[in-house]
Design an enzyme around this catalytic site. Sequence first.
Site, PDB file in Angstrom:
ATOM      1  CE  LYS A 186       9.347  -5.302  -4.285  1.00  0.00           C
ATOM      2  NZ  LYS A 186       8.169  -4.566  -4.756  1.00  0.00           N
ATOM      3  CG  ASP A 226       6.510  -5.462  -1.697  1.00  0.00           C
ATOM      4  OD1 ASP A 226       6.218  -4.694  -2.612  1.00  0.00           O
ATOM      5  OD2 ASP A 226       6.358  -6.700  -1.789  1.00  0.00           O
TER       6      ASP A 226
END
Length: 450
Positions: A130, A170
């Site tokens: 991430k 995202d």
Amino acid sequence: MTTRTTALLDQFMDQITPRHRGDDEFLQAVKEVASDVLTIEKASHAFTAARALERLCEADRIISFRITWRDDAGDVQINQGWRVQHSNLLGPYKGGLRWVPGLSRSVLKFLAFEQAFKNALTGLPLGAAKGGADFDPAGRSMAEIERFVLAFMAELSAHIGPDRDVPAGDIGVSGVEIGLMQRAWMQYARRWGGAMTGKPLPLGGSDVRAEATGYGLIYFTAAMLAEQGEDFDGKRLAISGRGNVSSHAARKAMQMGAKVITLSGRAGTWHAADGFNHDALDWVLGASDDQAYTPAKDLGVTFLENTRPWGMDPDIALPCATQNEVELADAKALADSGCRFLAEGANMPLTAQAEAHLSKMGVTQAPGKAANAGGVAVSGLEMQQNASFDRWSPARVDQALHDIMCDIHARLKAERSSCCTETGQIDYRRAANVAGYRKLAQAVVDGGAI
Ligand code: GLU
């Protein structure tokens, strides 16, 4: 929790906490997983000897960098960027990038840890990562976004690539920004390759990637409803957010006969007591923040300022906005009004107290690591298409997404004997942790002490 599990958990957290002091979101996520899987680790000599869970809690590496760029006024701007490469046990590092003001390392560490379990559950060969930056794209011109992307990728490009680490979007990062990042990577790397997923179609993207998280959420929820002999028909759905996940979830749920009664933004909730019709949905999704509060025409929608969507008597709640958006008071409102199902479109949208309350009240809950895995799953399919220089039809991708979400449901159902609620339903939260852990822990063991 039994006394033995509590003791194991305390001992485990005492080991982990000193290395991650102050990273509260990360420690919250680790504790939640550990409470479900420590007894399984202890029951396996191989997992215990390998110290599997402890190893799964430590990221392979965290890359942290400065981003310097010039805004349209000519002033120098400085941001921080990160990539948490959590694990490549199952495949290339994989997970989204978010651009959010105030983003912290702790949040990214927690998201990368969760991603490892989510990606494992898809059944695809995907590692976990991430990343992102403390950058606010709101109000920035396209020229500013491009300069920011070039500066961001000047650093990140060295660490990513199709078989190394494949970021996606995202919060704050959608197809347009991914297209710029893919192009920047191609320039820095001097070759073509699917270094990002969620790309625009002409740059090698996959059909149905934009819709995938929202559609997948609805496919998973449908499987969860079917398990209890129910379906979407006529059900009242409270959805939070009005971004990528919420909008596609709303459209797919309406197609399947549900009534979507809420969407939400930073300033409050749009409520349609009889369910949004397509015009109303288009209007709420298309309105700018300034226009949004008073609908231009009568669409049967009211805007409730500073109100969350959880007090409107839904049958099903789909939190799709951000972490910890459902607090204890919201959970109480949901349970009191008879809501029986909740599926997480966002990552960790419930506080620990909210989750405990809903569990106590018998609300069936699907955790994000299962319910919102559709996005990363179609990213995996995009990687397959890029690697084989192929392009699948929208129907083929949608069918594959549907099958993956049903397979995830089946994997969790297979854990039922040890993951069952007091009312005899599948405990999906526990089952997701257990099924993801088994897969990852076995990979740790198979890789030895390396
Ligand atoms: N950001 C999405 C997630 O949280 C997608 C990640 C990806 O496609 O790599 O799963």
